[in-house]
Design a protein around this motif. Structure first.
Motif, short mmCIF file in Angstrom:
data_model
loop_
_atom_site.label_atom_id
_atom_site.label_comp_id
_atom_site.label_asym_id
_atom_site.label_seq_id
_atom_site.Cartn_x
_atom_site.Cartn_y
_atom_site.Cartn_z
N LYS A 1 -37.65 15.11 -59.37
CA LYS A 1 -36.62 13.48 -59.22
C LYS A 1 -35.25 13.78 -60.08
O LYS A 1 -34.32 13.54 -60.07
N ARG A 2 -35.49 15.35 -60.95
CA ARG A 2 -34.22 15.65 -61.47
C ARG A 2 -33.88 17.16 -61.15
O ARG A 2 -33.94 17.96 -61.48
N LYS A 3 -33.61 17.33 -59.77
CA LYS A 3 -32.96 18.19 -59.16
C LYS A 3 -32.25 19.41 -59.95
O LYS A 3 -31.98 20.66 -60.19
N GLU A 4 -31.90 18.51 -60.11
CA GLU A 4 -29.96 19.43 -61.40
C GLU A 4 -30.80 19.14 -62.71
O GLU A 4 -29.91 20.04 -63.07
N ASP A 5 -31.10 19.42 -63.29
CA ASP A 5 -32.37 19.85 -64.27
C ASP A 5 -32.61 21.12 -64.01
O ASP A 5 -34.26 21.83 -64.84
N SER A 6 -32.75 21.82 -62.92
CA SER A 6 -33.33 23.31 -63.22
C SER A 6 -33.41 24.28 -63.91
O SER A 6 -34.19 24.90 -64.36
N GLY A 7 -32.18 24.09 -64.54
CA GLY A 7 -32.12 24.44 -65.85
C GLY A 7 -32.71 24.88 -66.83
O GLY A 7 -33.35 25.65 -68.03
N ILE A 8 -32.75 23.09 -67.62
CA ILE A 8 -33.55 22.92 -68.35
C ILE A 8 -34.74 23.37 -68.51
O ILE A 8 -35.44 24.34 -69.50
N CYS A 9 -35.13 22.80 -67.29
CA CYS A 9 -36.81 23.67 -66.91
C CYS A 9 -37.44 25.20 -66.52
O CYS A 9 -38.78 25.03 -67.20
N LEU A 10 -36.33 26.06 -65.96
CA LEU A 10 -36.79 27.63 -66.52
C LEU A 10 -36.74 27.58 -67.90
O LEU A 10 -37.22 29.09 -68.27
N GLN A 11 -35.93 26.90 -68.87
CA GLN A 11 -35.21 27.64 -70.01
C GLN A 11 -36.96 26.94 -71.00
O GLN A 11 -37.47 28.06 -71.47
N LEU A 12 -37.47 26.36 -70.73
CA LEU A 12 -38.96 25.63 -70.76
C LEU A 12 -39.82 26.32 -70.40
O LEU A 12 -40.77 27.46 -71.01
N LEU A 13 -39.74 27.55 -69.16
CA LEU A 13 -40.85 28.11 -68.96
C LEU A 13 -40.57 29.46 -68.82
O LEU A 13 -41.51 30.58 -69.33
N ASP A 14 -39.79 29.58 -69.59
CA ASP A 14 -39.03 31.05 -70.24
C ASP A 14 -39.89 31.34 -71.74
O ASP A 14 -40.05 32.46 -71.99
N GLU A 15 -40.33 30.64 -72.63
CA GLU A 15 -41.68 30.57 -73.11
C GLU A 15 -42.49 30.49 -72.90
O GLU A 15 -43.28 31.06 -73.61
N MET A 16 -42.75 31.10 -71.96
CA MET A 16 -44.78 30.60 -70.73
C MET A 16 -44.86 31.33 -70.52
O MET A 16 -45.62 31.92 -69.37
N MET A 17 -43.70 32.45 -69.98
CA MET A 17 -44.35 33.42 -69.36
C MET A 17 -44.88 34.52 -69.71
O MET A 17 -45.36 35.53 -68.73
#
Length: 221
Positions: free
Chosen positions: A131-147
């Motif tokens: 629904k918010r594909k323009e928010d890829s950056g903030i999503c990847l920032q969250l995933l960065d904490e989980m890698m």
């Protein structure tokens, strides 16, 4: 996220229909959330899924109470199915309504000792990014904490989220921000070199990328 289940369970579409109707009935009931909480606490798999589907209707009218409900049940998630349905049907919709509020909670969940709370955060991104594909950056920032995640159930959800992000916005993997077009490449490079758990997540998560992009990432291993 669909995972094979050989148990003889009530079909999810039937529970979805039941929950949706229940939610519509409870919208005008001042005790609606209390009734759902009672059902959640006393029920098993079917009841919890019905509650989730009902909550999907209630959150359209009451964001704050729906958010509070989620906060109160996070530590009572029993398995991947309930976790993913809660993420996709409820938490993602709440995040669409108030991104900053819900991402703050999700950043806390990724630090939880409860693996289902961590999976909830990752699984939410799969529906949110649709629904918010323009928010890829903030999503990847969250995933960065989980890698660096080690639990296989959580790793599956992280890979799922990465696949969804690259499917919706393939170039996001190389362009998190206009200021630093190599931000995500650096993100992948860091984890591909440092952590074997991250490499398995990246391998799963990059499947939707063009082959040449996949080859660029593989060259880092």
């Amino acid at each position: 996220m669909k995972e094979k289940n050989t148990l003889n369970l009530t079909p999810t579409p039937l529970l979805l229909s039941t929950g949706k109707e229940l939610g519509k009935m409870l919208i005008k009931d001042e005790w609606g959330f209390s009734r759902l909480m009672d059902l959640w606490k006393k029920g098993g798999r079917d009841e919890k899924l019905i509650v989730i589907f009902a909550l999907r209707e209630l959150l359209k009218k009451d964001y704050e109470s729906s958010k509070s409900f989620v906060i109160n049940v996070v530590d009572d998630i029993p398995d991947w199915e309930v976790c993913d349905q809660l993420a996709v049907r409820v938490v993602a919709s709440l995040a669409v309504k108030n991104r900053d509020d819900m991402f703050f909670l999700m950043h806390n969940w990724v630090k939880s000792e409860n693996k289902w709370a961590r999976r909830l955060a990752a699984a939410t991104l799969t529906a949110y990014i649709r629904k918010r594909k323009e928010d890829s950056g903030i999503c990847l920032q969250l995933l960065d904490e989980m890698m660096g995640e080690e639990d296989k159930d959580v790793k599956k959800a992280i890979g799922w989220a990465l696949r969804e992000i690259t499917k919706k916005d393939p170039e996001a993997v190389f362009k998190i921000t206009k200021k630093d077009p190599e931000a995500v490449f650096k993100f992948l490079q860091k984890w591909a070199k440092q952590d074997k758990n991250a490499r398995s997540i990246i391998r799963d998560g990059m499947k939707k990328l063009p082959k040449e992009r996949q080859d660029e990432i593989k060259s880092l291993w």
